[in-house]
Design an enzyme around this catalytic site. Sequence first.
Site, PDB file in Angstrom:
ATOM      1  N   GLY A  31      24.131 -19.953  -1.296  1.00  0.00           N
ATOM      2  CA  GLY A  31      22.821 -18.889  -1.641  1.00  0.00           C
ATOM      3  C   GLY A  31      23.232 -18.206  -2.533  1.00  0.00           C
ATOM      4  O   GLY A  31      23.673 -19.217  -3.353  1.00  0.00           O
ATOM      5  N   GLY A  36      17.227 -21.526 -10.197  1.00  0.00           N
ATOM      6  CA  GLY A  36      17.419 -22.948 -10.267  1.00  0.00           C
ATOM      7  C   GLY A  36      16.855 -23.543  -9.079  1.00  0.00           C
ATOM      8  O   GLY A  36      15.488 -24.024  -8.658  1.00  0.00           O
ATOM      9  N   HIS A  37      18.218 -22.767  -7.752  1.00  0.00           N
ATOM     10  CA  HIS A  37      17.481 -22.400  -6.422  1.00  0.00           C
ATOM     11  C   HIS A  37      16.053 -22.580  -6.125  1.00  0.00           C
ATOM     12  O   HIS A  37      15.699 -24.095  -5.020  1.00  0.00           O
ATOM     13  CB  HIS A  37      17.990 -21.930  -5.315  1.00  0.00           C
ATOM     14  CG  HIS A  37      19.269 -21.810  -5.516  1.00  0.00           C
ATOM     15  ND1 HIS A  37      20.709 -21.139  -5.960  1.00  0.00           N
ATOM     16  CD2 HIS A  37      20.648 -22.803  -5.130  1.00  0.00           C
ATOM     17  CE1 HIS A  37      21.803 -21.344  -6.413  1.00  0.00           C
ATOM     18  NE2 HIS A  37      21.614 -21.785  -5.906  1.00  0.00           N
ATOM     19  N   ASP A 150      24.191 -30.229 -10.707  1.00  0.00           N
ATOM     20  CA  ASP A 150      25.873 -30.841  -9.925  1.00  0.00           C
ATOM     21  C   ASP A 150      25.701 -32.133  -9.752  1.00  0.00           C
ATOM     22  O   ASP A 150      25.334 -32.801  -8.824  1.00  0.00           O
ATOM     23  CB  ASP A 150      25.523 -30.160  -8.446  1.00  0.00           C
ATOM     24  CG  ASP A 150      26.044 -28.643  -8.228  1.00  0.00           C
ATOM     25  OD1 ASP A 150      27.387 -28.342  -9.120  1.00  0.00           O
ATOM     26  OD2 ASP A 150      25.002 -27.797  -8.513  1.00  0.00           O
ATOM     27  N   GLN A 153      27.570 -34.298  -7.553  1.00  0.00           N
ATOM     28  CA  GLN A 153      27.597 -33.785  -6.305  1.00  0.00           C
ATOM     29  C   GLN A 153      25.856 -34.430  -6.318  1.00  0.00           C
ATOM     30  O   GLN A 153      26.084 -35.458  -4.917  1.00  0.00           O
ATOM     31  CB  GLN A 153      27.326 -32.582  -6.264  1.00  0.00           C
ATOM     32  CG  GLN A 153      26.886 -32.083  -4.926  1.00  0.00           C
ATOM     33  CD  GLN A 153      26.289 -30.810  -4.706  1.00  0.00           C
ATOM     34  OE1 GLN A 153      27.667 -30.292  -4.329  1.00  0.00           O
ATOM     35  NE2 GLN A 153      25.277 -29.868  -5.161  1.00  0.00           N
ATOM     36  N   MET A 184      21.470 -22.160 -14.543  1.00  0.00           N
ATOM     37  CA  MET A 184      21.337 -21.012 -14.122  1.00  0.00           C
ATOM     38  C   MET A 184      22.244 -21.642 -13.580  1.00  0.00           C
ATOM     39  O   MET A 184      22.739 -22.855 -12.675  1.00  0.00           O
ATOM     40  CB  MET A 184      20.050 -20.793 -13.425  1.00  0.00           C
ATOM     41  CG  MET A 184      19.745 -20.748 -14.285  1.00  0.00           C
ATOM     42  SD  MET A 184      17.535 -20.328 -13.550  1.00  0.00           S
ATOM     43  CE  MET A 184      16.859 -19.178 -14.661  1.00  0.00           C
ATOM     44  N   SER A 186      25.286 -20.076  -9.789  1.00  0.00           N
ATOM     45  CA  SER A 186      25.276 -18.311  -9.289  1.00  0.00           C
ATOM     46  C   SER A 186      26.421 -18.065  -9.713  1.00  0.00           C
ATOM     47  O   SER A 186      27.231 -16.469  -9.338  1.00  0.00           O
ATOM     48  CB  SER A 186      25.461 -18.566  -7.857  1.00  0.00           C
ATOM     49  OG  SER A 186      24.429 -19.146  -7.308  1.00  0.00           O
TER      50      SER A 186
HETATM   51  O1  PAF Z   1      25.187 -27.551  -4.620  1.00  0.00           O
HETATM   52  C1  PAF Z   1      25.539 -26.577  -3.319  1.00  0.00           C
HETATM   53  O2  PAF Z   1      25.025 -25.084  -3.370  1.00  0.00           O
HETATM   54  C2  PAF Z   1      26.808 -27.549  -2.305  1.00  0.00           C
HETATM   55  O3  PAF Z   1      27.912 -27.533  -2.925  1.00  0.00           O
HETATM   56  C3  PAF Z   1      25.693 -27.368  -1.371  1.00  0.00           C
HETATM   57  C4  PAF Z   1      25.074 -28.995  -1.517  1.00  0.00           C
HETATM   58  C5  PAF Z   1      25.082 -26.744  -0.274  1.00  0.00           C
HETATM   59  C6  PAF Z   1      26.782 -28.180  -0.470  1.00  0.00           C
HETATM   60  O4  PAF Z   1      27.720 -27.015   0.530  1.00  0.00           O
END
Ligand code: PAF
Length: 284
Positions: A31, A36-37, A150, A153, A184, A186
Amino acid sequence: MKVVRSAVALQKLLLPLKKKGLRIGFVPTMGALHEGHLSLVRRCRQACDVTVVSIFVNPLQFGPKEDLKKYPRNTTRDIRLLERARADILYLPDEKTFYPPGFQTTVRVSVLSEPLCGRTRPTHFAGVTTVVARLLGIVRPDLLILGQKDFQQYQVVRRMIMDLEWPVKLVMAPIVREKDGLAMSSRNVRLSKTERLEAPKIYRALRLVRQAALKGERSAAQLKKILKRALSAIAGARVDYAEIVDAESLLPVVKLLPNRTYLAAAAVFFSDARLIDNMLLRVK
Ligand code: PAF
């Protein structure tokens, strides 16, 4: 856009679509959405018939002293943005139903979770892989989209998908930046006015590294020095790490070799807001 709160409701919604052979794309988020999202949502829409987005601030990926409580939340605004970006389904679970009493499974990718962010946040990636594993088990998408910001990640999740042989294609979408270059995030809303003015210098530091590599600098130690020096000069910033690593293993390298991809990666604290950014390096 349909908003569903339970895994069962989501699966009921998705089952007939899957039976029709529609391609399901998935964008997991926590959220506090930004451009970016939304770029991930648009990318997903281009590649898939159905775009599922999740919003869940996953407590497992925050350490005991981290900013779980302060993490920005604004679901009403997020829903409006997702509707505008034309996501099809929003999965919005609450913590109690997502991790029901008795939940005790952890999914952990070992080596890739340890360097870079893993050093300061030793439990972070196990939290990420556990939540992503659970989300993938619920949504069962054809395509999963994660952002390059990320990068670690992305690599950790990529390894998990390969190791567990899950039938999902992972796509990495490019970093979206503000006009002044700040990646960008959050967490950017937590910067003070002066910190916000300083923060784009992280990107400038990464660009200095790229320029040096393009001009022929091949020593990772020298490139790291350039990055560290530029980051240390940012007023109000505390450098968490500045590294030049192999982009796949995330391990340190000595020399940049032709036709391999490397990553210049940085994490910087402004007060207690921790910002990360990175740049891929490839030399001829
Ligand atoms: O990148 C993110 O916002 C979080 O790490 C994810 C992949 C939604 C997992 O909670």
